[in-house]
Write a protein that holds these residues in place. Structure first.
Motif, PDB file in Angstrom:
ATOM      1  N   PHE A  37       9.094  -0.606  -0.648  1.00 53.26           N
ATOM      2  CA  PHE A  37       8.086  -0.774   0.400  1.00 53.26           C
ATOM      3  C   PHE A  37       6.991  -1.745  -0.044  1.00 53.26           C
ATOM      4  O   PHE A  37       6.579  -2.632   0.718  1.00 53.26           O
ATOM      5  CB  PHE A  37       7.498   0.595   0.746  1.00 53.26           C
ATOM      6  N   GLY A  76       0.876  -3.354   4.220  1.00 51.71           N
ATOM      7  CA  GLY A  76       1.735  -2.182   4.115  1.00 51.71           C
ATOM      8  C   GLY A  76       1.050  -0.902   4.546  1.00 51.71           C
ATOM      9  O   GLY A  76       1.665  -0.046   5.195  1.00 51.71           O
ATOM     10  N   LEU A  83      11.056   0.268   6.031  1.00 47.45           N
ATOM     11  CA  LEU A  83      10.870   0.937   4.746  1.00 47.45           C
ATOM     12  C   LEU A  83       9.746   1.965   4.811  1.00 47.45           C
ATOM     13  O   LEU A  83       9.814   3.009   4.146  1.00 47.45           O
ATOM     14  CB  LEU A  83      10.593  -0.098   3.656  1.00 47.45           C
ATOM     15  N   ALA A  84       8.718   1.703   5.607  1.00 51.44           N
ATOM     16  CA  ALA A  84       7.664   2.701   5.789  1.00 51.44           C
ATOM     17  C   ALA A  84       8.240   3.978   6.389  1.00 51.44           C
ATOM     18  O   ALA A  84       7.847   5.095   6.011  1.00 51.44           O
ATOM     19  CB  ALA A  84       6.560   2.146   6.684  1.00 51.44           C
ATOM     20  N   SER A 116       6.142  -5.373   1.552  1.00 53.11           N
ATOM     21  CA  SER A 116       4.787  -5.623   2.048  1.00 53.11           C
ATOM     22  C   SER A 116       4.213  -6.902   1.451  1.00 53.11           C
ATOM     23  O   SER A 116       3.536  -7.679   2.139  1.00 53.11           O
ATOM     24  CB  SER A 116       3.879  -4.435   1.722  1.00 53.11           C
ATOM     25  N   VAL A 155       9.105  -4.184   6.701  1.00 52.47           N
ATOM     26  CA  VAL A 155       8.090  -3.271   6.173  1.00 52.47           C
ATOM     27  C   VAL A 155       8.087  -1.967   6.967  1.00 52.47           C
ATOM     28  O   VAL A 155       8.018  -0.868   6.392  1.00 52.47           O
ATOM     29  CB  VAL A 155       6.700  -3.932   6.209  1.00 52.47           C
TER      30      VAL A 155
END
Length: 594
Positions: free
Chosen positions: A44, A164, A81-82, A48, A78
């Motif tokens: 992550f 991020g 993955l968040a 970012s 991003v």
């Protein structure tokens, strides 16, 4: 005073995309729990940084923030993955709860098919690298926003780290991918530059609520304030603007009245490290259990060593200065297998680099044994019976020389790392001028641009120690001299960075109070193993002292002992500068300016 600086890395976007693909596949094979969760957080952060680098590159080209396909595609990665980090956090790293991997794979495919630049400059987010700021905290802070902010608000992240962090908030709020902005201008008077197209996007819904996300605030909070000013100036009511900051404190002393009034009344929930990890109310275990598989279960509560508290364990409480605001978070863990220092080493690849350096230094006998790295914290053996170095003996100088030569041989610096010599000179002039007056800066007059260019051409940058103070050395009962705090100061949140080993030689001469004869012994011993440019050493000596004056000036606000340390360096300058300006020191003729 000039002390702080940013760390940057340049990389081809496709190389970063490839690493994200491989890393995600590896994370799927990792053991469940904290190990897998930490791997996802690393990915992550990597994604970012890429999104930030692409956005900033296009910002500088256009002179303003303006949405582009590359920015949208990078932010989609991003966001994917968040979502994985959020699911992992809420399920204590269980693989069963993770989202479908197809969304991430598709996002990476879309990004990689776009025309991308050959190189992107990405800033290492200081919160992740130094200040134990965890993205999971923003997941939970966003949950505490009032209901009026829960209806898919406009989330705005402030680059760099806000890229991020805003995605984490957007996942919690079920909002669209955040818009990221780059505040620019003087440090205490930031402003934003927004294209007409982006203005229309931000203001499309006249009833929208806004959530502004970043770490900080710092001395002024002007980055947060600049975005809120812009929104209010375009008709957004202040009660529809919320903030997700990195701490719950007030704005610093340089804040404007407008910003200070707004901040006092604003919605700005915060979840700190202790609540996030030490309360025992989260699915992830508390830090004293992160290393149980390696070190065994704890036999006592964690002991806080941050903010200079470590000094009392070596009987130096009050006798050694500290800079609590700049110290990394650290704890003492006691298990049936011994005592262990848990120190924040950084999330993502930052922490992995520190672990590798720790292993190399320990294998050579210079530092304590590192045991494991877990979610940003490095566990290393606590040197229980060591005592602080007080006397400089011949073996001390020999040990210092061996240590410096080893670092010079084993730790080459990455390309572009470290302040350039003209920047060091600017720092020295600024700090000495403020501390001792402009007349004292004449010691630096001989260092012309041509001379510095010649020195720069011959530099061999390495991952220097940058922290050679006497209290960082411990004498063990068997007589060995061990270096502590040796892992990360060349990548710290200051402007020095990686330098030639001459910088550490200068630091050793100053911190150990070496005589001319001892300094010559040190230099010759280092030269047996690696080149040491004596003229560069002559330049580093005043720059080192000037940096320390600036560093301890900033520290005086958080620890009374720092004022005495600043005075010590000022006295060093007063004793040395006439010699540095025009004489011979340690075998080096300092330039006279002719």
């Amino acid at each position: 005073m000039l002390v702080y600086g940013d760390q940057e890395v340049c990389e081809h976007p496709c190389r970063r995309i490839g690493r994200l693909r491989r890393g995600f596949a590896d994370a799927g094979c990792a053991a469940s729990g904290l190990e897998r969760h930490g791997a996802l957080v690393t990915l992550f952060i990597e994604a970012s940084e890429l999104a930030q680098g692409l956005a900033d590159r296009e910002f500088h080209a256009a002179g303003m923030d303006d949405p582009t396909p590359a920015q949208d595609a990078a932010m989609a990665v991003v966001m994917a993955l968040a979502g994985h980090v959020a699911a992992s956090w809420r399920s204590a790293g269980s693989s069963d709860a993770l989202p479908d991997a197809a969304e991430l794979s598709d996002s990476l495919d879309r990004l990689s098919t776009l025309p991308l630049p050959d190189s992107v400059t990405m800033r290492r987010a200081e919160g992740y690298a130094f200040y134990s700021l965890y993205p999971e905290a923003y997941l939970e802070a966003a949950e505490r926003l009032p209901p009026c902010f829960a209806g898919s608000p406009v989330v705005i992240g402030l680059r760099s780290i806000g890229t991020g962090l805003a995605a984490m908030a957007a996942v919690t709020l079920d909002a669209r991918a955040p818009v990221t902005l780059r505040p620019v201008g003087p440090p205490f008077q930031r402003e934003i530059r927004v294209s007409e197209r982006l203005r229309a996007i931000l203001l499309a819904n006249p009833e929208a609520a806004y959530v502004i996300v970043d770490e900080g605030p710092g001395l002024s909070g002007s980055s947060f304030g600049a975005v809120a000013d812009w929104l209010e100036d375009h008709g957004v009511a202040s009660d529809r603007i919320a903030f997700l900051p990195g701490h719950g404190g007030e704005l610093g002393p340089h804040a404007s009245d407008r910003h200070r009034r707004r901040w006092a009344e604003a919605v700005r929930p915060v979840v700190g490290f202790d609540e996030l990890f030490r309360s025992g109310k989260r699915p992830i275990p508390t830090p004293e259990h992160w290393f149980a598989d390696t070190l065994g279960p704890p036999v006592a509560p964690l002991e806080e060593l941050s903010g200079g508290a470590w000094r009392r364990l070596y009987g130096t409480d009050g006798g050694v200065p500290a800079n609590p605001q700049q110290e990394r978070r650290k704890f003492l863990l006691r298990t049936g297998k011994g005592s262990w220092l848990l120190k924040y080493a950084g999330l993502g690849l930052t922490g992995a680099d520190v672990l590798e350096r720790a292993r190399t230094l320990h294998a050579a006998g210079f530092t304590a044994e590192p045991m494991a790295l877990r979610h940003g914290f490095l566990a290393e053996r606590w040197l229980e019976r060591g005592w602080r170095l007080t006397e400089v003996t011949p073996d001390t100088v020999d040990r210092l020389a061996d240590y410096l030569a080893f670092r010079a041989l084993r730790f080459p610096a990455p390309p572009g790392a470290g302040a350039a010599l003209p920047d060091l000179l600017t720092m020295a002039r600024t700090n000495i001028g403020e501390a001792l007056g402009e007349d004292a800066t004449t010691a630096l007059d001989g260092w012309t641009a041509d001379r510095l260019a010649g020195l720069e051409a011959g530099m061999r940058r390495v991952v220097t120690d940058n922290r050679l103070h006497r209290w960082e050395w411990l004498r063990l009962p068997d007589g060995r001299l061990m270096k502590t705090d040796a892992l990360d100061h060349a990548t710290a949140h200051d402007l020095i960075g990686c330098q030639d080993i001459a910088w550490d030689a200068a630091g050793g001469i100053v911190e150990f109070g070496l005589s001319d004869e001892q300094a010559e012994t040190l230099c010759r011993a280092v030269e047996v193993e690696v080149p040491l440019d004596r003229r560069l050493l002559a330049f580093c000596l005043p720059c080192y002292i000037a940096f320390q004056i600036g560093y301890w000036t900033f520290a005086t606000g958080s620890d009374p002992s720092a004022a005495g340390e600043r005075r010590r360096y000022e006295e060093q300058w007063k004793r040395r500068w006439p010699t540095v300006a025009g004489g011979i020191r340690y075998g080096v003729t300092a330039p006279r300016g002719d």
